[in-house]
Design a protein around this motif. Sequence first.
Motif, short mmCIF file in Angstrom:
data_model
loop_
_atom_site.label_atom_id
_atom_site.label_comp_id
_atom_site.label_asym_id
_atom_site.label_seq_id
_atom_site.Cartn_x
_atom_site.Cartn_y
_atom_site.Cartn_z
N VAL A 78 60.75 28.85 82.66
CA VAL A 78 60.43 28.64 81.25
C VAL A 78 59.67 29.86 80.74
CG1 VAL A 78 60.39 26.13 81.29
CG2 VAL A 78 58.31 27.37 81.80
N GLY A 79 59.94 30.24 79.51
CA GLY A 79 59.22 31.35 78.91
C GLY A 79 59.56 32.68 79.56
N THR A 80 58.72 33.65 79.28
CA THR A 80 58.96 35.01 79.76
C THR A 80 57.92 35.48 80.77
OG1 THR A 80 57.71 35.90 77.90
CG2 THR A 80 60.10 35.67 77.61
N HIS A 81 57.08 34.56 81.26
CA HIS A 81 56.00 34.97 82.17
C HIS A 81 56.24 34.55 83.61
CE1 HIS A 81 53.61 36.35 78.82
NE2 HIS A 81 53.82 35.21 78.20
#
Length: 116
Positions: A78-81
């Motif tokens: 999930v997300g970009t991290h």
Amino acid sequence: MDPRREHVRRLLQVDAHVSDMDGRNTAVVQIIDISRMGVAFVSDHQLPLNNGYVLDFCFPGSAIQNKVTLTVLHSALVGTHGRYRNGARFLSIPDVAADLIVDYVTAAPVPDATCM
């Protein structure tokens, strides 16, 4: 009705520890919601599906350590991290922890506190 949504869920943001069934490979995760039958949490790495794990956590305002066993049914980036959202079903849960979960999902929110 989707069987994954049969039980009332409530948002919960607390740190927890997840480990292999033998207690090794412990990682800090963040629980994001909980129900009587399962939990969703965020981790720094993807967890293998259908493996057994132990989750150790406490509710806000409580010093009671809850230790449950679970199996991860879903783990996705999930997300970009580089974080993963994991959905898990409880395999075994002590009666005390089950009662606390039911109380938590059906009660009014309490002020944020730290697990001792």
